[in-house]
Structures are given as structure tokens and as C-alpha cells.
Enzyme design. Structure first.
Site, PDB file in Angstrom:
ATOM      1  N   ASP A  73      73.781 -35.421 -30.159  1.00  0.00           N
ATOM      2  CA  ASP A  73      73.484 -36.805 -30.540  1.00  0.00           C
ATOM      3  C   ASP A  73      74.766 -37.438 -31.061  1.00  0.00           C
ATOM      4  O   ASP A  73      75.616 -36.746 -31.637  1.00  0.00           O
ATOM      5  CB  ASP A  73      72.407 -36.821 -31.637  1.00  0.00           C
ATOM      6  CG  ASP A  73      71.657 -38.141 -31.668  1.00  0.00           C
ATOM      7  OD1 ASP A  73      70.439 -38.127 -31.398  1.00  0.00           O
ATOM      8  OD2 ASP A  73      72.273 -39.180 -31.966  1.00  0.00           O
ATOM      9  N   CYS A  89      54.102 -44.789 -27.632  1.00  0.00           N
ATOM     10  CA  CYS A  89      54.151 -44.682 -26.168  1.00  0.00           C
ATOM     11  C   CYS A  89      53.276 -45.682 -25.430  1.00  0.00           C
ATOM     12  O   CYS A  89      53.780 -46.434 -24.591  1.00  0.00           O
ATOM     13  CB  CYS A  89      53.744 -43.269 -25.745  1.00  0.00           C
ATOM     14  SG  CYS A  89      55.001 -42.071 -26.134  1.00  0.00           S
ATOM     15  N   LEU A 134      53.854 -34.852 -23.912  1.00  0.00           N
ATOM     16  CA  LEU A 134      53.379 -34.369 -25.211  1.00  0.00           C
ATOM     17  C   LEU A 134      52.832 -35.506 -26.080  1.00  0.00           C
ATOM     18  O   LEU A 134      53.174 -36.667 -25.907  1.00  0.00           O
ATOM     19  CB  LEU A 134      54.492 -33.623 -25.956  1.00  0.00           C
ATOM     20  CG  LEU A 134      55.797 -34.345 -26.269  1.00  0.00           C
ATOM     21  CD1 LEU A 134      55.676 -35.271 -27.454  1.00  0.00           C
ATOM     22  CD2 LEU A 134      56.872 -33.306 -26.542  1.00  0.00           C
ATOM     23  N   GLU A 151      57.714 -36.325 -19.606  1.00  0.00           N
ATOM     24  CA  GLU A 151      57.178 -35.635 -20.778  1.00  0.00           C
ATOM     25  C   GLU A 151      55.774 -36.154 -21.080  1.00  0.00           C
ATOM     26  O   GLU A 151      55.555 -37.354 -21.064  1.00  0.00           O
ATOM     27  CB  GLU A 151      58.117 -35.955 -21.961  1.00  0.00           C
ATOM     28  CG  GLU A 151      57.751 -35.285 -23.236  1.00  0.00           C
ATOM     29  CD  GLU A 151      57.588 -33.804 -23.043  1.00  0.00           C
ATOM     30  OE1 GLU A 151      58.588 -33.136 -22.753  1.00  0.00           O
ATOM     31  OE2 GLU A 151      56.451 -33.305 -23.171  1.00  0.00           O
ATOM     32  N   THR A 196      61.379 -41.866 -20.630  1.00  0.00           N
ATOM     33  CA  THR A 196      60.504 -42.586 -19.691  1.00  0.00           C
ATOM     34  C   THR A 196      61.268 -43.755 -19.084  1.00  0.00           C
ATOM     35  O   THR A 196      61.703 -44.665 -19.810  1.00  0.00           O
ATOM     36  CB  THR A 196      59.245 -43.090 -20.429  1.00  0.00           C
ATOM     37  OG1 THR A 196      58.611 -41.954 -21.004  1.00  0.00           O
ATOM     38  CG2 THR A 196      58.291 -43.793 -19.492  1.00  0.00           C
ATOM     39  N   LYS A 241      54.220 -49.447 -25.403  1.00  0.00           N
ATOM     40  CA  LYS A 241      55.525 -49.632 -24.767  1.00  0.00           C
ATOM     41  C   LYS A 241      55.447 -49.336 -23.261  1.00  0.00           C
ATOM     42  O   LYS A 241      55.952 -50.103 -22.437  1.00  0.00           O
ATOM     43  CB  LYS A 241      56.512 -48.681 -25.456  1.00  0.00           C
ATOM     44  CG  LYS A 241      57.906 -48.710 -24.949  1.00  0.00           C
ATOM     45  CD  LYS A 241      58.780 -47.849 -25.848  1.00  0.00           C
ATOM     46  CE  LYS A 241      60.121 -47.574 -25.245  1.00  0.00           C
ATOM     47  NZ  LYS A 241      60.092 -46.895 -23.968  1.00  0.00           N
ATOM     48  N   VAL A 294      61.103 -36.515 -28.909  1.00  0.00           N
ATOM     49  CA  VAL A 294      60.990 -35.650 -27.725  1.00  0.00           C
ATOM     50  C   VAL A 294      62.159 -34.668 -27.668  1.00  0.00           C
ATOM     51  O   VAL A 294      61.992 -33.482 -27.349  1.00  0.00           O
ATOM     52  CB  VAL A 294      60.938 -36.506 -26.434  1.00  0.00           C
ATOM     53  CG1 VAL A 294      61.089 -35.657 -25.184  1.00  0.00           C
ATOM     54  CG2 VAL A 294      59.642 -37.302 -26.384  1.00  0.00           C
ATOM     55  N   GLU A 300      52.148 -36.929 -30.071  1.00  0.00           N
ATOM     56  CA  GLU A 300      52.573 -36.766 -31.459  1.00  0.00           C
ATOM     57  C   GLU A 300      51.457 -36.074 -32.231  1.00  0.00           C
ATOM     58  O   GLU A 300      50.281 -36.258 -31.927  1.00  0.00           O
ATOM     59  CB  GLU A 300      52.863 -38.125 -32.096  1.00  0.00           C
ATOM     60  CG  GLU A 300      54.122 -38.735 -31.564  1.00  0.00           C
ATOM     61  CD  GLU A 300      54.542 -39.976 -32.353  1.00  0.00           C
ATOM     62  OE1 GLU A 300      54.310 -40.052 -33.555  1.00  0.00           O
ATOM     63  OE2 GLU A 300      55.116 -40.862 -31.698  1.00  0.00           O
TER      64      GLU A 300
HETATM   65  C1  UDX Z   1      50.307 -40.453 -25.822  1.00  0.00           C
HETATM   66  C2  UDX Z   1      49.848 -39.559 -24.665  1.00  0.00           C
HETATM   67  O1  UDX Z   1      48.602 -38.934 -25.024  1.00  0.00           O
HETATM   68  C3  UDX Z   1      50.907 -38.502 -24.339  1.00  0.00           C
HETATM   69  O2  UDX Z   1      50.500 -37.744 -23.208  1.00  0.00           O
HETATM   70  C4  UDX Z   1      52.236 -39.210 -24.046  1.00  0.00           C
HETATM   71  O3  UDX Z   1      53.264 -38.274 -23.774  1.00  0.00           O
HETATM   72  C5  UDX Z   1      52.631 -40.097 -25.218  1.00  0.00           C
HETATM   73  O4  UDX Z   1      51.574 -41.025 -25.500  1.00  0.00           O
HETATM   74  P1  UDX Z   1      50.389 -40.254 -28.471  1.00  0.00           P
HETATM   75  O5  UDX Z   1      50.902 -41.653 -28.484  1.00  0.00           O
HETATM   76  O6  UDX Z   1      51.024 -39.232 -29.331  1.00  0.00           O
HETATM   77  O7  UDX Z   1      50.408 -39.649 -26.992  1.00  0.00           O
HETATM   78  O8  UDX Z   1      48.869 -40.341 -28.970  1.00  0.00           O
HETATM   79  P2  UDX Z   1      47.387 -40.252 -28.409  1.00  0.00           P
HETATM   80  O9  UDX Z   1      46.671 -39.236 -29.192  1.00  0.00           O
HETATM   81  O10 UDX Z   1      47.309 -40.129 -26.941  1.00  0.00           O
HETATM   82  O11 UDX Z   1      46.834 -41.688 -28.859  1.00  0.00           O
HETATM   83  C6  UDX Z   1      47.451 -42.912 -28.476  1.00  0.00           C
HETATM   84  C7  UDX Z   1      46.691 -44.090 -29.040  1.00  0.00           C
HETATM   85  O12 UDX Z   1      45.430 -44.248 -28.425  1.00  0.00           O
HETATM   86  C8  UDX Z   1      46.397 -43.976 -30.547  1.00  0.00           C
HETATM   87  O13 UDX Z   1      46.508 -45.236 -31.127  1.00  0.00           O
HETATM   88  C9  UDX Z   1      44.957 -43.496 -30.577  1.00  0.00           C
HETATM   89  O14 UDX Z   1      44.297 -43.808 -31.779  1.00  0.00           O
HETATM   90  C10 UDX Z   1      44.393 -44.270 -29.409  1.00  0.00           C
HETATM   91  N1  UDX Z   1      43.190 -43.653 -28.823  1.00  0.00           N
HETATM   92  C11 UDX Z   1      43.276 -42.438 -28.246  1.00  0.00           C
HETATM   93  C12 UDX Z   1      41.980 -44.355 -28.847  1.00  0.00           C
HETATM   94  O15 UDX Z   1      41.901 -45.485 -29.361  1.00  0.00           O
HETATM   95  N2  UDX Z   1      40.897 -43.783 -28.248  1.00  0.00           N
HETATM   96  C13 UDX Z   1      40.951 -42.565 -27.659  1.00  0.00           C
HETATM   97  O16 UDX Z   1      39.914 -42.109 -27.141  1.00  0.00           O
HETATM   98  C14 UDX Z   1      42.175 -41.862 -27.660  1.00  0.00           C
END
Ligand code: UDX
Length: 429
Positions: free
Chosen positions: A30, A258, A151, A149, A121, A261, A11, A153
């Protein structure tokens, strides 16, 4: 504006590069000299689309610099954004050690009217603790804020440049006005709220999305029992505008850095305020167990995994990242090996270092899908990387019986079955 971002993790680096690209002067701070040396050379220690290019561009434009010196960074900054890690403590609450340490280190150098904002967070109550800590060492007037935040990944630069909304938690008009100036360029809705609400908004967004995924996974389990197809069900209910079709494709359970956790931390926080048996506690348990329940079901479809040659396609937790945190592969591969299988895996980017053939001769990472599936009795499609889901599996069907476990429901079951494979999806027949 001059902004310091404390913490050059995922982040922190994304925020630093993007804030600089908006015309601000940004200092990435850092305590890890190694990391800072690399960043100074334009090297990002993880893969994120478009990030390295943006970082180098902003450094060349002299808007973005990196340092390990609190004095150098804080003494010239109007806004300080704390983006250090908050790992889970043994009791599953957020470990705030690094947040508090950064407060201690920045306090002596704060300039008058600086804003100290927490982006990491953290549970409600953290900013108050941070302010107290700073006040012990600094007599200057400063302000606190919460800047959660959202966003993702894999699309972090895009998400930061095109936010759905900006959430600012604060108490003072001065803070709202100043942070509005920073963010107005995005032309996104800016939500002003209390600090506690901002912190809860972050946990709530992630926990809601995790709950949505868990819910559809549980419905997929029921579909599996009665011949319904989860994809048809999603299509049917998704046309209800209150529900929608987005963001609930079923799978082996959510992973990443995320959701697992944040859900765990909100569950732990719930326990500390007397809400022991709530939904958050349940979601975490269901998601953790899911992958193992499915593996037991899958095992029955191929009469056990012992002595089977298995292709595992996709090692990262999702496409467009090399991040392996809570990736399905880290559970599936050790499980298959423990059952006596041998594995060839492929990922366009990620590397399963802890489980390569140097340490486990039953697992070999190979260079493409073709190599991975050659001679395979079973194929696990774990991640929807385009290179994997667009692979022409029917053309490569071998004479032996072969099963495809489509753990993302990405393939056309009829086409796969017609080619002679046994097809096993999630919640579909
Ligand atoms: C997530 C949130 O989307 C983001 O807003 C926050 O800031 C950080 O956590 P991220 O972890 O990068 O982002 O990935 P994301 O694309 O949201 O997917 C998270 C997990 O859920 C992945 O394991 C993904 O495969 C799973 N997922 C996502 C599903 O199993 N089904 C879905 O429909 C969407």
C-alpha cells in the site's frame, strides 16, 4: 506461490491473510505508510471477525509481510492481485484512477510470466486498459486476469475460506492452471470464463441480490396497504424451490459499501452503452427514496417526531461490523433531529462520529439498550444485532405510550403489543 496484494483495504487485508494461511508467501502493498505501519504491528484499521488473529498468526509464521515498496513486492511475485478502491466518480461510474495508478507503479518491476489480476470491482474493458498501460512501461511477458470477490462484511474470513465458487476470468490456459493451483484447496467449483464475463458476474451477483431485496421491499409496501403480512407471504412463496426463503428480509433498503455503489455503477455503465432506462437505474432510485418514504409514514404513527425522545438501536449498516457506510442510521438520525426529536442511540460496535453529542447535542450515544430506551417515546430497531433483538422489551415497557419501529421485522408483534407498545413493522400489521 509468492503473491502481492495491492491495496490494504477491506478486501486486500482479508485476501492477504487468507492466501497466507493457505501456505503462500504474501506481501501486502500500500502507498499509505501509516496503514502499513499499523498492519506490521498486527493492527487492522476496521473490525472484521477473526481477521486480526489470522493476520498476527500469519505474520508470526513469516508468510505475510507488508510494505510500501513496489520494487520489493512486485519483483518477487508470481501473482499480483489488485484490490485498490474504486470509488464512484461524479457521474456515478467507477473511478479507475487507483487501479490505473497501481498498473503504472508495478510495471517497471514485473517478473516474467507474472499474472496481474484485478480483484477490485470494475466494469468490462478495464483489464484491457490496464494491460495497455503496463505494456507501455514493461517489455516482459505477463498475463492479465479478473478475480471477482464475493465476500460479505462480518463474515469475510469465513466467506473467503469457504467460497460458494471461485470465478476466474482470463484468456490463457497458463493463467487458469496457475490460479486453479491457488484455489483448488477450497474444494469449491471454479468457473473459468472470459474477462468480461467475470467482471459482469460480480456486478450481476450484487445487482441481483439488491434487486431481490428491493422487490420484497416493494411487496412489503403493498402488504402494508391491504393487511397482508410480508413474513407470511415470504414463507408461502419461499416454499417454491425456484424462489426460496433466503436473502430477502425486508427493511429500510439495502446499504453497505457494495450494493449501493455497485448498482449505481452498473446503472451508470448501462447509460454509457445506450441502456438508459433499464432496471438497474430504477433499483438505485427506489432504494435511495425508500427510507424517506417510510420515515414519513412512521411520523404519522406517533403524531410527529417534534419533542419526542427516541431510541435508535443499531448504527452500523448490518450486524457484526462497525462499518457505517450507507447505514440506515446515517439517514434516520439526521432526519429525526431535523424534525425536533432528541436521540439516544446504541450500537455494540459502531460509532456515529459525525453525529455525536459533541457536534449535535440532540444525539447521545449510550452504552446499552436499557440506557437507550429509558424514557423513550419511540424505539427504532435498525440493525439485527443479537444484543438488540434478544433484549426483553416487554419487561421494560414504561407507563407512557411507546412505539417500537421494528425496521427488521425481528420481534414478535403479538408479544410486543401485549406488553402495551404500539408495534410498527415493515409490511406487517
Ligand atoms: C454484499 C454481498 O453479499 C457480497 O457477496 C459482496 O461481495 C459485497 O456486498 P455486504 O455488503 O457485506 O455483502 O452485506 P450483505 O449481508 O449482503 O447485506 C447488504 C445489504 O443488504 C445490507 O444493508 C443488508 O441489511 C441488506 N439486506 C440483506 C436486506 O435488506 N435484506 C436481505 O434479505 C439481505
Amino acid at each position: 506461490m509468492t503473491i502481492t496484494i495491492i491495496g490494504t483495504g477491506f478486501v486486500g487485508v482479508v485476501s492477504a491473510a487468507v492466501y497466507a494461511s493457505l501456505g503462500n508467501r504474501v506481501i501486502g502493498l500500500d502507498i499509505d505508510q501509516n496503514k502499513i505501519n499499523k498492519l506490521k504491528k498486527g493492527q487492522v484499521p476496521f473490525f472484521e471477525a477473526d481477521l486480526e488473529e489470522l493476520l498476527i498468526e500469519q505474520q508470526k509464521a513469516k508468510r505475510l509481510t507488508f510494505t510500501t515498496s513496489y520494487q520489493e513486492a512486485i519483483s518477487q511475485s508470481e501473482i499480483i492481485v489488485i484490490a485498490v478502491g474504486t470509488p464512484s466518480a461524479p457521474d456515478e461510474t467507477a473511478d479507475l484512477r487507483y487501479v490505473m495508478k497501481s498498473a503504472e507503479s508495478l510495471a517497471p518491476y514485473l517478473q516474467k510470466d507474472a499474472i496481474v489480476a484485478i480483484k477490485s470491482t470494475v466494469p468490462p474493458g478495464t483489464l484491457e486498459k490496464l494491460i495497455k498501460k503496463i505494456k507501455k512501461q514493461s517489455k516482459v511477458k505477463f498475463y492479465g486476469a479478473s478475480l471477482p470477490e464475493f465476500l460479505r462484511e462480518g463474515s469475510a474470513v469465513y466467506d473467503t475460506l469457504h467460497p460458494d465458487r471461485i470465478v476466474i476470468g482470463a484468456q490463457d490456459d497458463f493463467v487458469f492452471k496457475k490460479l486453479d493451483q491457488l484455489y483448488e484447496v477450497f474444494k469449491a467449483p471454479i468457473v473459468h470464463c472470459s474477462v468480461a464475463s467475470a467482471q459482469m458476474a460480480k456486478y450481476t451477483a450484487n445487482t441481483y441480490l439488491a434487486t431481490r431485496i428491493t422487490f420484497i421491499n416493494e411487496i412489503a409496501n403493498l402488504c402494508q396497504k391491504n393487511g397482508a403480512d410480508i413474513e407470511e407471504v415470504i414463507n408461502a412463496i419461499g416454499l417454491d424451490q425456484r424462489i426460496g426463503q433466503h436473502y430477502w428480509y425486508p427493511g429500510l433498503g439495502y446499504g453497505g459499501s457494495c450494493f449501493p455503489k455497485d448498482v449505481k455503477e452498473l446503472a451508470a455503465y448501462s447509460r454509457t452503452v445506450g441502456e438508459e432506462g433499464n432496471l438497474m437505474n430504477k433499483i438505485n432510485e427506489i432504494n435511495k427514496q425508500r427510507i424517506f418514504d417510510l420515515l414519513i409514514d412512521f411520523e404519522k404513527k406517533v403524531n410527529g417526531f417534534a419533542d419526542k425522545k427516541i431510541a435508535v438501536l443499531g448504527l452500523s449498516f448490518k450486524p457484526n461490523t462497525d462499518d457505517m457506510r450507507e447505514a440506515p442510521s446515517t439517514k434516520v438520525i439526521p432526519y429525526l433531529i431535523s424534525k425536533g426529536a432528541s436521540i439516544k442511540s446504541y450500537d455494540p460496535m459502531a460509532n456515529y462520529e459525525e453525529f455525536t453529542n459533541e457536534k449535535h447535542k440532540e444525539h447521545q450515544q449510550v452504552a446499552n439498550v436499557k440506557q437507550a430506551i429509558k424514557g423513550a417515546d419511540a424505539i427504532f430497531l435498525l440493525v439485527e444485532w443479537p444484543k438488540i433483538v434478544n433484549f426483553p422489551f416487554p419487561e421494560f415497557k414504561e407507563k407512557r405510550p411507546q412505539t417500537i419501529f421494528d425496521c427488521r421485522n425481528q420481534l414478535d408483534p403479538d408479544e410486543i403489543k401485549k406488553a402495551g407498545y404500539q408495534y410498527v413493522g415493515i409490511g406487517r400489521s
